[in-house]
Motif scaffolding. Structure first.
Motif, PDB file in Angstrom:
ATOM      1  N   PHE A  59      25.965  44.797  38.370  1.00 32.02           N
ATOM      2  CA  PHE A  59      26.289  43.328  38.190  1.00 32.02           C
ATOM      3  C   PHE A  59      27.828  42.681  38.170  1.00 32.02           C
ATOM      4  O   PHE A  59      28.637  43.620  37.496  1.00 32.02           O
ATOM      5  N   ASP A  60      28.228  41.764  38.856  1.00 35.24           N
ATOM      6  CA  ASP A  60      29.313  41.254  39.131  1.00 35.24           C
ATOM      7  C   ASP A  60      29.842  40.548  37.672  1.00 35.24           C
ATOM      8  O   ASP A  60      28.504  40.437  37.055  1.00 35.24           O
ATOM      9  N   ILE A  61      30.885  40.375  37.304  1.00 32.62           N
ATOM     10  CA  ILE A  61      30.941  39.693  35.997  1.00 32.62           C
ATOM     11  C   ILE A  61      31.458  38.387  36.148  1.00 32.62           C
ATOM     12  O   ILE A  61      30.732  37.391  35.707  1.00 32.62           O
ATOM     13  N   ASP A  62      32.730  38.013  36.812  1.00 31.02           N
ATOM     14  CA  ASP A  62      33.359  36.793  36.880  1.00 31.02           C
ATOM     15  C   ASP A  62      32.370  35.719  37.807  1.00 31.02           C
ATOM     16  O   ASP A  62      32.133  36.209  38.920  1.00 31.02           O
ATOM     17  N   GLY A  63      31.733  34.766  37.019  1.00 27.23           N
ATOM     18  CA  GLY A  63      30.855  34.046  37.952  1.00 27.23           C
ATOM     19  C   GLY A  63      29.312  34.262  38.057  1.00 27.23           C
ATOM     20  O   GLY A  63      28.478  33.798  38.601  1.00 27.23           O
ATOM     21  N   VAL A  64      29.085  35.554  37.219  1.00 24.33           N
ATOM     22  CA  VAL A  64      27.578  36.005  37.044  1.00 24.33           C
ATOM     23  C   VAL A  64      27.276  36.083  35.725  1.00 24.33           C
ATOM     24  O   VAL A  64      26.243  35.675  35.284  1.00 24.33           O
ATOM     25  N   GLY A 331      25.772  39.127  42.782  1.00 25.14           N
ATOM     26  CA  GLY A 331      27.112  38.700  42.527  1.00 25.14           C
ATOM     27  C   GLY A 331      27.388  37.117  42.967  1.00 25.14           C
ATOM     28  O   GLY A 331      26.380  36.448  43.388  1.00 25.14           O
ATOM     29  N   ASP A 332      28.514  36.588  42.839  1.00 29.41           N
ATOM     30  CA  ASP A 332      28.720  35.100  43.199  1.00 29.41           C
ATOM     31  C   ASP A 332      29.578  35.058  44.195  1.00 29.41           C
ATOM     32  O   ASP A 332      29.925  33.895  44.805  1.00 29.41           O
ATOM     33  N   ASN A 333      30.297  36.232  45.019  1.00 23.85           N
ATOM     34  CA  ASN A 333      31.070  35.939  45.992  1.00 23.85           C
ATOM     35  C   ASN A 333      30.584  36.738  47.304  1.00 23.85           C
ATOM     36  O   ASN A 333      30.733  38.018  47.214  1.00 23.85           O
TER      37      ASN A 333
HETATM   38 MG    MG Z   1      32.281  37.282  40.752  1.00 18.77          MG
END
Ligand code: MG
Ligand code: G3P
Length: 390
Positions: A59-64, A331-333
């Motif tokens: 898992f990505d963190i920022d945005g997820v 992820g979000d990116n």
């Molecule tokens: Mg992110």
């Protein structure tokens, strides 16, 4: 309440998630669909050790999971599923893989445990500069500059990794304020500084651990270090060759130009800082300076993370974990999470809770799947893997 809401569909999951939160009468086979029963079946292994689950997550963190300081509600529900509230009834392994950083892994895991409500273990956490643990042996006793974050936070991280002479650009400004006349040290910055005579301290490498707070100061000092082959303020250009000093190494840990925080639009990241530095350096010298890039989507970081995952599986499943199952990167990116996962041969799920906005058109890197948020992503991946098997 327990019996009333049981239906043979996805809601069974929500039910299981809620059930996990509120202890009550044990679930019985009647509460599960045939798929779930078969899925539960696979937990009995001949090796006496639990069979390796059919999938794992990164898992990505920022945005997820987070937006700035705020926890995205779907994050807790997603992790609850992986902690056992899923058709297999078993834990499904996951790691957190972020281009963020700036504090120690221990401190960040503690904070994430508080924010997410599930224990985040050191062995399931990789941040942008964690990979530097694998290169510190080359610089242990050499003076290096460490950039990014607040005050001397990243110096403490660097010392924790084994760097014995880690200096900050604030140390340089404290040594000689004329190095950058446009910033006066704040009391907390001054307090974080070390007294060093940089005219006698040849800097052998510059590590950008985290997003710099003062781009102008940091760009000035990186240029000074490089153009004077490590001795800040020393003569610049060709007359240096007779000093025999190697050109300093320049290492960036996070290539993200944009990242998803709690502001409505994505924010500039460390990757934008690198572009700004290289533009200035090229204006001064005519060409960019050679640098090493770590962080998602770099191959080095995904190779490093694969080893972290292998070690985690070995811990959890012993010899049964000969091969990693299918890994799902959420992820979000597209530029970092999806591009990196695709190149690593993993499955990738792009969520709409961060950098990527579907209104803006198709993503630059095609994911295996797109999902509204991390909860939907996890459900989709588990169902996909279970339906492959049963
Ligand atoms: Mg992110
Ligand atoms: O500074 C952190 C940012 O670039 C992205 O973090 O967690 O989305 O990889 P993350």
């Amino acid at each position: 309440m327990f019996r009333a809401v049981t239906t043979r569909s996805w809601s069974n999951w929500q039910f299981a998630v809620r059930y996990h939160a509120y202890p009550g009468p044990r679930l019985s086979p009647r509460d599960f669909t045939p798929l779930e029963l078969r899925a539960r079946g696979y937990q009995k292994s001949t090796h006496g050790r639990a069979d390796v689950p059919p999938l794992a997550f990164a898992f990505d963190i920022d945005g997820v999971l987070l937006r700035g300081p705020n926890t995205i509600p779907a994050a807790r529900r997603a992790l609850a599923m992986l902690e056992g509230a899923n058709p297999t009834g078993r834990k499904i392994p996951y790691i957190l893989l972020t281009n963020g950083g700036g504090t120690s892994e221990q401190a960040r895991c503690q904070k994430l445990t508080d924010q997410l409500g599930f224990k985040i273990d050191l062995h399931q956490f990789v941040q942008s500069h964690t990979i530097l643990k694998s290169v510190v042996h080359r610089y242990t006793d050499s003076p290096v500059l460490v950039l990014g974050g607040r005050n001397d936070d990243v110096r403490k991280v660097a010392e924790g990794y084994g760097f014995k002479q880690a200096y900050t650009t604030l140390d340089v400004l404290a040594w000689n304020p004329a190095v950058w006349p446009f910033h006066d040290l704040t009391p907390s910055e001054r307090e974080s500084t070390k007294t060093v005579d940089f005219s006698k301290t040849p800097i052998s490498a510059i590590f950008v651990f985290h997003d710099p707070r003062n781009w102008a100061l940091d760009i000035q000092i990186i240029c000074d270090v490089i153009l004077s082959r490590g001795i800040i303020g020393a003569p610049q250009g060709t007359r240096l060759s007779n000093y025999g000093r190697r050109p300093p190494d320049l290492i960036f840990c996070n290539p993200d130009v944009l990242w998803g925080s709690d502001f409505p639009r994505p924010r500039l990241g460390q990757g934008a800082f690198r572009i700004a530095f290289q533009a200035v350096y090229k204006t001064l010298t005519g060409s960019e300076y050679y640098d090493v890039q770590y962080g998602k989507p770099t191959e080095a970081t995904y190779r490093f993370v694969k080893q972290v995952l292998k070690d985690r599986f070995k811990d959890l499943y012993g010899d049964a974990a000969v091969r990693l199952p299918n890994i799902y990167m959420v992820g979000d990116n597209p530029e970092s999470d999806i591009a990196g996962a695709n190149a690593a041969g993993w499955s990738s799920v792009l969520v709409h809770t961060g950098v990527y906005d579907p209104q803006q058109g198709p993503p630059a890197h095609e994911p295996t799947h797109q999902a509204r948020d991390v909860e939907e992503a996890v459900k989709w991946a588990i169902e996909r893997e279970l339906s492959k098997r049963y």
